[in-house]
Motif scaffolding. Structure first.
Motif, PDB file in Angstrom:
ATOM      1  N   SER A  27       0.848  -1.194   0.000  1.00 26.47           N
ATOM      2  CA  SER A  27       0.000   0.000   0.000  1.00 26.47           C
ATOM      3  C   SER A  27       0.881   1.240   0.000  1.00 26.47           C
ATOM      4  N   VAL A  28       0.260   2.359  -0.277  1.00 25.48           N
ATOM      5  CA  VAL A  28       0.959   3.640  -0.313  1.00 25.48           C
ATOM      6  C   VAL A  28       0.217   4.609   0.610  1.00 25.48           C
ATOM      7  N   PRO A  29       0.945   5.392   1.388  1.00 24.48           N
ATOM      8  CA  PRO A  29       0.267   6.386   2.222  1.00 24.48           C
ATOM      9  C   PRO A  29      -0.368   7.463   1.345  1.00 24.48           C
ATOM     10  N   SER A  30      -1.555   7.893   1.706  1.00 23.64           N
ATOM     11  CA  SER A  30      -2.203   8.950   0.922  1.00 23.64           C
ATOM     12  C   SER A  30      -1.355  10.220   0.923  1.00 23.64           C
ATOM     13  N   SER A  31      -0.607  10.440   1.985  1.00 23.08           N
ATOM     14  CA  SER A  31       0.241  11.637   2.050  1.00 23.08           C
ATOM     15  C   SER A  31       1.353  11.598   1.002  1.00 23.08           C
ATOM     16  N   GLU A  32       1.813  10.413   0.634  1.00 22.25           N
ATOM     17  CA  GLU A  32       2.855  10.308  -0.394  1.00 22.25           C
ATOM     18  C   GLU A  32       2.320  10.757  -1.754  1.00 22.25           C
ATOM     19  N   VAL A  33       1.103  10.368  -2.058  1.00 17.45           N
ATOM     20  CA  VAL A  33       0.474  10.804  -3.307  1.00 17.45           C
ATOM     21  C   VAL A  33       0.262  12.314  -3.273  1.00 17.45           C
ATOM     22  N   THR A  34      -0.220  12.823  -2.154  1.00 15.31           N
ATOM     23  CA  THR A  34      -0.479  14.253  -2.016  1.00 15.31           C
ATOM     24  C   THR A  34       0.813  15.045  -2.141  1.00 15.31           C
ATOM     25  N   ARG A  35       1.895  14.581  -1.531  1.00 14.37           N
ATOM     26  CA  ARG A  35       3.194  15.250  -1.657  1.00 14.37           C
ATOM     27  C   ARG A  35       3.664  15.274  -3.098  1.00 14.37           C
ATOM     28  N   ASP A  36       3.445  14.181  -3.810  1.00 15.48           N
ATOM     29  CA  ASP A  36       3.848  14.117  -5.206  1.00 15.48           C
ATOM     30  C   ASP A  36       3.070  15.130  -6.047  1.00 15.48           C
ATOM     31  N   LEU A  37       1.813  15.323  -5.720  1.00 12.66           N
ATOM     32  CA  LEU A  37       0.982  16.268  -6.462  1.00 12.66           C
ATOM     33  C   LEU A  37       1.274  17.730  -6.114  1.00 12.66           C
ATOM     34  N   PHE A  38       1.509  17.998  -4.837  1.00 14.80           N
ATOM     35  CA  PHE A  38       1.547  19.388  -4.376  1.00 14.80           C
ATOM     36  C   PHE A  38       2.839  19.814  -3.672  1.00 14.80           C
ATOM     37  N   SER A  39       3.849  19.023  -3.711  1.00 12.68           N
ATOM     38  CA  SER A  39       5.182  19.294  -3.135  1.00 12.68           C
ATOM     39  C   SER A  39       5.130  19.980  -1.769  1.00 12.68           C
ATOM     40  N   ASP A  40       5.607  21.200  -1.658  1.00 11.05           N
ATOM     41  CA  ASP A  40       5.784  21.832  -0.345  1.00 11.05           C
ATOM     42  C   ASP A  40       4.492  22.329   0.303  1.00 11.05           C
ATOM     43  N   ILE A  41       3.363  22.283  -0.394  1.00  4.77           N
ATOM     44  CA  ILE A  41       2.091  22.710   0.220  1.00  4.77           C
ATOM     45  C   ILE A  41       1.099  21.544   0.300  1.00  4.77           C
ATOM     46  N   TRP A  42       1.634  20.334   0.342  1.00 10.66           N
ATOM     47  CA  TRP A  42       0.802  19.135   0.292  1.00 10.66           C
ATOM     48  C   TRP A  42      -0.196  19.041   1.431  1.00 10.66           C
ATOM     49  N   ARG A  43       0.168  19.497   2.615  1.00  8.22           N
ATOM     50  CA  ARG A  43      -0.745  19.382   3.770  1.00  8.22           C
ATOM     51  C   ARG A  43      -2.058  20.136   3.537  1.00  8.22           C
ATOM     52  N   ASP A  44      -2.001  21.213   2.776  1.00 10.50           N
ATOM     53  CA  ASP A  44      -3.200  22.000   2.479  1.00 10.50           C
ATOM     54  C   ASP A  44      -4.180  21.238   1.583  1.00 10.50           C
ATOM     55  N   HIS A  45      -3.721  20.172   0.958  1.00 11.41           N
ATOM     56  CA  HIS A  45      -4.536  19.460  -0.027  1.00 11.41           C
ATOM     57  C   HIS A  45      -4.908  18.033   0.389  1.00 11.41           C
ATOM     58  N   LEU A  46      -4.595  17.643   1.598  1.00 21.45           N
ATOM     59  CA  LEU A  46      -4.924  16.290   2.055  1.00 21.45           C
ATOM     60  C   LEU A  46      -6.418  15.989   1.964  1.00 21.45           C
ATOM     61  N   ASP A  47      -7.253  16.928   2.363  1.00 20.29           N
ATOM     62  CA  ASP A  47      -8.700  16.693   2.331  1.00 20.29           C
ATOM     63  C   ASP A  47      -9.208  16.527   0.907  1.00 20.29           C
ATOM     64  N   ASN A  48      -8.653  17.302  -0.037  1.00 19.88           N
ATOM     65  CA  ASN A  48      -9.064  17.171  -1.443  1.00 19.88           C
ATOM     66  C   ASN A  48      -8.703  15.796  -1.989  1.00 19.88           C
ATOM     67  N   VAL A  49      -7.506  15.352  -1.711  1.00 21.10           N
ATOM     68  CA  VAL A  49      -7.071  14.042  -2.190  1.00 21.10           C
ATOM     69  C   VAL A  49      -7.882  12.941  -1.506  1.00 21.10           C
TER      70      VAL A  49
END
Length: 89
Positions: A27-49
């Protein structure tokens, strides 16, 4: 705050690509996908992902888990992991 726009389709594609690369055994952590999509502002997009993940889960394309137990995305509290469905599931 920096804003990076990603389409829902781009996010969906990235989620599916990550889970397919790992196959059903891993499995892959959802945060890894979010980081890949949004780099340094990934935490702001966790709910969207997470919302997009829920839609993909409803189509039975991926499954989500916490502490190695399958869980529905709307019941998740805290970090989740994503994996592709096995073909026989």
């Amino acid at each position: 705050m920096k804003v990076m726009k990603k389409s829902k389709q781009e996010s969906k594609s990235r989620i599916l690509n990550f889970t397919k690369q790992r196959r059903s055994e891993k499995s892959v952590p959802s945060s890894e996908v979010t980081r890949d999509l949004f780099s340094d502002i990934w935490r702001d997009h966790l709910d969207n992902v997470k919302a997009i993940t829920g839609k993909i889960q409803n189509k039975k394309l991926i499954k989500t888990s916490q502490k190695r137990a399958d869980i529905r995305i709307d019941e998740a509290k805290g970090p989740i992991r994503l994996s592709i469905f096995k073909q026989d599931e």
